[in-house]
Write an enzyme that holds these catalytic residues in place. Sequence first.
Site, mmCIF file in Angstrom:
data_model
loop_
_atom_site.group_PDB
_atom_site.id
_atom_site.type_symbol
_atom_site.label_atom_id
_atom_site.label_comp_id
_atom_site.label_asym_id
_atom_site.label_seq_id
_atom_site.Cartn_x
_atom_site.Cartn_y
_atom_site.Cartn_z
ATOM 1 N N GLY A 59 0.910 -1.132 -0.019
ATOM 2 C CA GLY A 59 0.044 0.024 -0.272
ATOM 3 C C GLY A 59 0.883 1.588 0.084
ATOM 4 O O GLY A 59 1.712 1.437 -0.782
ATOM 5 N N GLU A 93 2.487 1.917 11.331
ATOM 6 C CA GLU A 93 1.475 1.349 11.161
ATOM 7 C C GLU A 93 0.570 0.807 12.459
ATOM 8 O O GLU A 93 -0.621 0.075 12.467
ATOM 9 C CB GLU A 93 1.775 0.019 10.563
#
Length: 180
Positions: free
Chosen positions: A20, A95
């Site tokens: 991503g 993250e």
Amino acid sequence: MAEPSNLKDEAKRSLIFTYGTLKRGFHNHTLTQDLISHKDAVYVGDFVTHQPIPLVIGPHGIPYIINDLPGSGHRIKGELYAVTGPGLARLDDLEGIAIGHYERLPIQVVRNLSDDDDVVSAEAYFAHRSFGHALWERNGRESLSEYSEIEGRRLVYKPDHSRSILEDVSLFLAGASDGK
């Protein structure tokens, strides 16, 4: 399982599959570039998941792969990096591992769709198990095969930081319009 020859020198590093915003050309690749410039990451190459995995878009256009849905989704295209311990800590921080946004879990990848004999064990950032399946349902059980420039243009960084990303995920799953 065999490992490509250029990975042998990186044995002391963790292999991280990015699919991503950490990929080249996307917003969070600036972190990846910083890790590379400080010798905390090395680009290994373009890879694809060995097995189909659901890839969906969540709130603010954020991409997520979903764990534990065998046979669902597509073989996801991404990039593989060999990352040092300090580099991995920075990726985990971005993250949101500590807050339950993503989970870093094992994944198997190959260099291309036709080369299933050269499987490499790595790790990737999956949607946290507390909401992963709900994201899959919210996206109509429809999966992407790649996070591309089209999806990347949908990525928005919210100016209002009064809510956490997990609150935004909850609003998104509830169908609230401000969870986008």
